[in-house]
Scaffold this active site. Structure first.
Site, mmCIF file in Angstrom:
data_model
loop_
_atom_site.group_PDB
_atom_site.id
_atom_site.type_symbol
_atom_site.label_atom_id
_atom_site.label_comp_id
_atom_site.label_asym_id
_atom_site.label_seq_id
_atom_site.Cartn_x
_atom_site.Cartn_y
_atom_site.Cartn_z
ATOM 1 N N GLY A 46 11.976 60.381 15.452
ATOM 2 C CA GLY A 46 12.064 59.753 14.133
ATOM 3 C C GLY A 46 12.546 60.756 13.115
ATOM 4 O O GLY A 46 12.395 61.971 13.300
ATOM 5 N N GLN A 51 14.281 64.595 5.142
ATOM 6 C CA GLN A 51 14.292 65.745 6.053
ATOM 7 C C GLN A 51 15.668 66.380 6.180
ATOM 8 O O GLN A 51 15.783 67.496 6.684
ATOM 9 C CB GLN A 51 13.763 65.346 7.435
ATOM 10 C CG GLN A 51 12.272 64.994 7.402
ATOM 11 C CD GLN A 51 11.789 64.614 8.783
ATOM 12 O OE1 GLN A 51 11.917 63.472 9.194
ATOM 13 N NE2 GLN A 51 11.256 65.580 9.515
ATOM 14 N N CYS A 91 6.321 67.347 14.014
ATOM 15 C CA CYS A 91 7.296 66.990 12.979
ATOM 16 C C CYS A 91 8.455 67.972 13.035
ATOM 17 O O CYS A 91 8.227 69.181 13.119
ATOM 18 C CB CYS A 91 6.633 67.045 11.607
ATOM 19 S SG CYS A 91 7.749 66.630 10.251
ATOM 20 N N LEU A 92 9.685 67.452 13.004
ATOM 21 C CA LEU A 92 10.859 68.331 13.045
ATOM 22 C C LEU A 92 10.893 69.282 11.854
ATOM 23 O O LEU A 92 11.539 70.327 11.925
ATOM 24 C CB LEU A 92 12.149 67.490 13.074
ATOM 25 C CG LEU A 92 12.374 66.643 14.329
ATOM 26 C CD1 LEU A 92 13.643 65.815 14.186
ATOM 27 C CD2 LEU A 92 12.420 67.502 15.582
ATOM 28 N N HIS A 133 4.426 57.785 10.357
ATOM 29 C CA HIS A 133 4.757 59.198 10.110
ATOM 30 C C HIS A 133 5.989 59.291 9.196
ATOM 31 O O HIS A 133 5.987 60.027 8.210
ATOM 32 C CB HIS A 133 4.988 59.886 11.463
ATOM 33 C CG HIS A 133 5.401 61.318 11.380
ATOM 34 N ND1 HIS A 133 4.640 62.338 11.897
ATOM 35 C CD2 HIS A 133 6.506 61.916 10.844
ATOM 36 C CE1 HIS A 133 5.256 63.491 11.677
ATOM 37 N NE2 HIS A 133 6.398 63.262 11.044
ATOM 38 N N GLU A 134 7.035 58.505 9.531
ATOM 39 C CA GLU A 134 8.277 58.568 8.736
ATOM 40 C C GLU A 134 8.092 57.926 7.367
ATOM 41 O O GLU A 134 8.629 58.415 6.368
ATOM 42 C CB GLU A 134 9.434 57.905 9.489
ATOM 43 C CG GLU A 134 9.741 58.480 10.867
ATOM 44 C CD GLU A 134 9.851 59.987 10.912
ATOM 45 O OE1 GLU A 134 10.239 60.599 9.895
ATOM 46 O OE2 GLU A 134 9.518 60.565 11.965
ATOM 47 N N HIS A 137 6.732 60.349 5.067
ATOM 48 C CA HIS A 137 7.746 61.285 4.554
ATOM 49 C C HIS A 137 8.406 60.728 3.289
ATOM 50 O O HIS A 137 8.731 61.482 2.375
ATOM 51 C CB HIS A 137 8.840 61.510 5.608
ATOM 52 C CG HIS A 137 8.568 62.613 6.582
ATOM 53 N ND1 HIS A 137 8.334 63.917 6.203
ATOM 54 C CD2 HIS A 137 8.523 62.616 7.941
ATOM 55 C CE1 HIS A 137 8.163 64.669 7.284
ATOM 56 N NE2 HIS A 137 8.264 63.896 8.365
HETATM 57 NI NI NI Z 1 8.002 64.423 10.369
#
Ligand code: NI
Length: 165
Positions: A46, A51, A91-92, A133-134, A137
């Protein structure tokens, strides 16, 4: 189409609230392509636009199951959730960390798709995790804010997602 640089914690943009998208034009479509390229390049499941440094309310996800297609959600809203689950997230934007987080098990969502059409989805299990999660963000929230605990991937075991009974 391009892989873009990921914004990493503690970049303060990750704490900002993203703004709704008013028109799904070619620029937004290009943004979505870049988000997908960046997510797949990083082996993520995701990604939110913030991001890659764009404060717009759009997220992409793909749970990489056989035959899965990417899901693109613009201006997503939760209409209803059912039951809870918990499991490991990463998380990236936060390399070398994992955490145990509780999330709704089933989530009903309304949004626009990549063509600007209204869609309603019911996300269950892992896709519900990725979605929340997204979505967080888009509001400047990181999973570490909600985690029951966080740990280095070498130091503790990941927990598979399980519905809470
Ligand atoms: Ni993340």
């Amino acid at each position: 189409m391009a892989v873009r640089a990921l914004r990493l914690e503690p970049d303060e943009i990750l704490r900002k609230k993203s703004k709704p998208i008013e028109v799904v034009d070619d620029k937004i479509k290009e943004l979505i392509e870049d988000m997908l390229d960046t997510m797949y390049e990083a082996n993520g499941v995701g990604l939110a636009a913030v991001q890659i440094g764009v404060l717009k309310r759009v997220l992409v996800m793909d749970d990489m199951e056989d035959g899965s297609e990417p899901i693109v959600l613009i201006n997503p809203e939760v209409t209803h959730t059912e039951r809870m689950q918990r499991g490991t997230e990463g998380c990236l934007s936060i390399p070398n960390l994992r955490g145990i987080v509780r999330r709704p098990y089933i989530t009903h969502v309304k949004a626009l798709n990549e063509n600007g059409e209204a869609v309603e989805l019911v996300l269950e299990g892992f896709l519900s995790v990725v979605f929340h999660h997204e979505l967080d963000h888009l509001d400047g929230i990181l999973y570490t804010d909600k985690a029951i605990k966080t740990y280095h991937p070498d130091e503790d075991e990941d927990e598979d997602h399980q519905e809470e009974k």
